[in-house]
Design a protein around this motif. Structure first.
Motif, mmCIF file in Angstrom:
data_model
loop_
_atom_site.group_PDB
_atom_site.id
_atom_site.type_symbol
_atom_site.label_atom_id
_atom_site.label_comp_id
_atom_site.label_asym_id
_atom_site.label_seq_id
_atom_site.Cartn_x
_atom_site.Cartn_y
_atom_site.Cartn_z
ATOM 1 N N ARG A 1 0.819 -1.217 0.000
ATOM 2 C CA ARG A 1 0.000 0.000 0.000
ATOM 3 C C ARG A 1 0.851 1.265 0.000
ATOM 4 O O ARG A 1 0.407 2.321 -0.385
ATOM 5 N N VAL A 2 2.112 1.192 0.458
ATOM 6 C CA VAL A 2 2.994 2.359 0.480
ATOM 7 C C VAL A 2 4.066 2.153 -0.577
ATOM 8 O O VAL A 2 4.733 1.126 -0.615
ATOM 9 N N SER A 3 4.217 3.134 -1.459
ATOM 10 C CA SER A 3 5.213 3.016 -2.531
ATOM 11 C C SER A 3 6.601 3.343 -1.985
ATOM 12 O O SER A 3 6.773 3.763 -0.839
ATOM 13 N N ALA A 4 7.606 3.208 -2.831
ATOM 14 C CA ALA A 4 8.995 3.407 -2.419
ATOM 15 C C ALA A 4 9.273 4.843 -1.981
ATOM 16 O O ALA A 4 10.105 5.087 -1.104
ATOM 17 N N ASP A 5 8.589 5.820 -2.567
ATOM 18 C CA ASP A 5 8.826 7.218 -2.186
ATOM 19 C C ASP A 5 7.985 7.661 -0.986
ATOM 20 O O ASP A 5 7.976 8.825 -0.620
ATOM 21 N N GLY A 6 7.277 6.730 -0.362
ATOM 22 C CA GLY A 6 6.534 7.019 0.851
ATOM 23 C C GLY A 6 5.094 7.468 0.666
ATOM 24 O O GLY A 6 4.394 7.706 1.633
ATOM 25 N N THR A 7 4.645 7.566 -0.572
ATOM 26 C CA THR A 7 3.254 7.984 -0.808
ATOM 27 C C THR A 7 2.320 6.786 -0.727
ATOM 28 O O THR A 7 2.719 5.659 -1.015
ATOM 29 N N GLN A 8 1.110 7.048 -0.323
ATOM 30 C CA GLN A 8 0.101 5.992 -0.217
ATOM 31 C C GLN A 8 -0.445 5.651 -1.602
ATOM 32 O O GLN A 8 -0.765 6.539 -2.378
ATOM 33 N N LYS A 9 -0.525 4.400 -1.883
ATOM 34 C CA LYS A 9 -1.159 3.947 -3.125
ATOM 35 C C LYS A 9 -2.664 3.924 -2.916
ATOM 36 O O LYS A 9 -3.136 3.787 -1.783
ATOM 37 N N PRO A 10 -3.430 4.028 -3.996
ATOM 38 C CA PRO A 10 -4.888 3.977 -3.834
ATOM 39 C C PRO A 10 -5.348 2.608 -3.352
ATOM 40 O O PRO A 10 -4.674 1.600 -3.566
ATOM 41 N N LYS A 11 -6.499 2.582 -2.702
ATOM 42 C CA LYS A 11 -7.054 1.325 -2.208
ATOM 43 C C LYS A 11 -7.408 0.426 -3.384
ATOM 44 O O LYS A 11 -7.735 0.911 -4.465
ATOM 45 N N PRO A 12 -7.357 -0.873 -3.204
ATOM 46 C CA PRO A 12 -7.782 -1.778 -4.274
ATOM 47 C C PRO A 12 -9.256 -1.542 -4.599
ATOM 48 O O PRO A 12 -10.022 -1.088 -3.750
ATOM 49 N N PRO A 13 -9.667 -1.863 -5.819
ATOM 50 C CA PRO A 13 -11.047 -1.596 -6.214
ATOM 51 C C PRO A 13 -12.079 -2.480 -5.513
ATOM 52 O O PRO A 13 -13.269 -2.256 -5.656
ATOM 53 N N TYR A 14 -11.635 -3.457 -4.755
ATOM 54 C CA TYR A 14 -12.564 -4.313 -4.019
ATOM 55 C C TYR A 14 -11.951 -4.686 -2.676
ATOM 56 O O TYR A 14 -10.748 -4.697 -2.526
ATOM 57 N N SER A 15 -12.835 -4.976 -1.724
ATOM 58 C CA SER A 15 -12.343 -5.234 -0.370
ATOM 59 C C SER A 15 -12.714 -6.610 0.162
ATOM 60 O O SER A 15 -12.299 -6.976 1.248
ATOM 61 N N ASN A 16 -13.528 -7.364 -0.587
ATOM 62 C CA ASN A 16 -13.874 -8.710 -0.133
ATOM 63 C C ASN A 16 -13.993 -9.644 -1.334
ATOM 64 O O ASN A 16 -13.895 -9.212 -2.488
ATOM 65 N N MET A 17 -14.206 -10.906 -1.059
ATOM 66 C CA MET A 17 -14.211 -11.935 -2.097
ATOM 67 C C MET A 17 -15.329 -11.728 -3.118
ATOM 68 O O MET A 17 -15.099 -11.781 -4.325
ATOM 69 N N VAL A 18 -16.543 -11.487 -2.643
ATOM 70 C CA VAL A 18 -17.696 -11.345 -3.547
ATOM 71 C C VAL A 18 -17.520 -10.117 -4.430
ATOM 72 O O VAL A 18 -17.727 -10.169 -5.644
ATOM 73 N N SER A 19 -17.121 -9.015 -3.823
ATOM 74 C CA SER A 19 -16.880 -7.789 -4.584
ATOM 75 C C SER A 19 -15.765 -7.999 -5.605
ATOM 76 O O SER A 19 -15.842 -7.511 -6.732
ATOM 77 N N GLY A 20 -14.735 -8.725 -5.217
ATOM 78 C CA GLY A 20 -13.626 -9.014 -6.128
ATOM 79 C C GLY A 20 -14.047 -9.851 -7.312
ATOM 80 O O GLY A 20 -13.676 -9.560 -8.456
ATOM 81 N N LEU A 21 -14.818 -10.895 -7.058
ATOM 82 C CA LEU A 21 -15.302 -11.739 -8.160
ATOM 83 C C LEU A 21 -16.149 -10.929 -9.135
ATOM 84 O O LEU A 21 -15.990 -11.025 -10.355
ATOM 85 N N TYR A 22 -17.040 -10.098 -8.591
ATOM 86 C CA TYR A 22 -17.921 -9.291 -9.429
ATOM 87 C C TYR A 22 -17.125 -8.262 -10.231
ATOM 88 O O TYR A 22 -17.297 -8.126 -11.443
ATOM 89 N N THR A 23 -16.218 -7.550 -9.563
ATOM 90 C CA THR A 23 -15.453 -6.491 -10.220
ATOM 91 C C THR A 23 -14.530 -7.046 -11.302
ATOM 92 O O THR A 23 -14.490 -6.517 -12.413
ATOM 93 N N VAL A 24 -13.811 -8.096 -10.986
ATOM 94 C CA VAL A 24 -12.898 -8.681 -11.975
ATOM 95 C C VAL A 24 -13.689 -9.265 -13.140
ATOM 96 O O VAL A 24 -13.330 -9.071 -14.308
ATOM 97 N N GLY A 25 -14.777 -9.963 -12.855
ATOM 98 C CA GLY A 25 -15.596 -10.532 -13.927
ATOM 99 C C GLY A 25 -16.178 -9.469 -14.841
ATOM 100 O O GLY A 25 -16.245 -9.639 -16.052
ATOM 101 N N LYS A 26 -16.566 -8.346 -14.274
ATOM 102 C CA LYS A 26 -17.194 -7.289 -15.064
ATOM 103 C C LYS A 26 -16.168 -6.438 -15.816
ATOM 104 O O LYS A 26 -16.376 -6.101 -16.981
#
Length: 120
Positions: free
Chosen positions: A55-80
């Motif tokens: 989540r933290v890049s080499a220069d110390g900045t925060q990377k954005p959150k992943p587009p999904y936070s759980n299994m069901v959301s991940g399956l739906y988002t990746v499939g779509k």
């Protein structure tokens, strides 16, 4: 469940108990089915783990959150967004690892089931 169903159907069709080669082949098919059904969940699990790890890049900045936070959301988002085929990438090597061990495991299971139990 797949193995037991296939074995039962084989024995009904053949009219005899399944032999060694049949047990190994049916165990391999059962293992491949199990791996194919669990693989999409494994893909999302790995993405969730890796996405939260870096989540933290080499220069110390925060990377954005992943587009999904759980299994069901991940399956739906990746499939779509990426397509359902993405969930099955890497299935071949995964089966190459899983199928032989499952086939041998079911053979040993049947072998132990057929042995008489010993009381000590």
């Amino acid at each position: 469940m797949m193995y037991e169903t296939l074995k039962r159907r084989w024995e009904l069709w053949a009219g005899a108990p399944a032999g060694t080669l049949t047990i190994i082949l049916l165990g391999a098919v059962g293992g491949a089915c199990a791996q194919a059904s669990a693989h999409p969940l494994d893909v999302i699990r790995r993405r969730l783990q890796l996405g939260n790890m870096a989540r933290v890049s080499a220069d110390g900045t925060q990377k954005p959150k992943p587009p999904y936070s759980n299994m069901v959301s991940g399956l739906y988002t990746v499939g779509k967004t990426e397509g359902l085929h993405v969930l099955f990438r890497g299935l071949g090597p995964a089966c190459f690892e899983k199928v032989p061990s499952t086939a041998i495991g079911y053979y040993i299971y049947e072998l132990m089931k057929s042995r008489p139990t010993q009381t000590w």
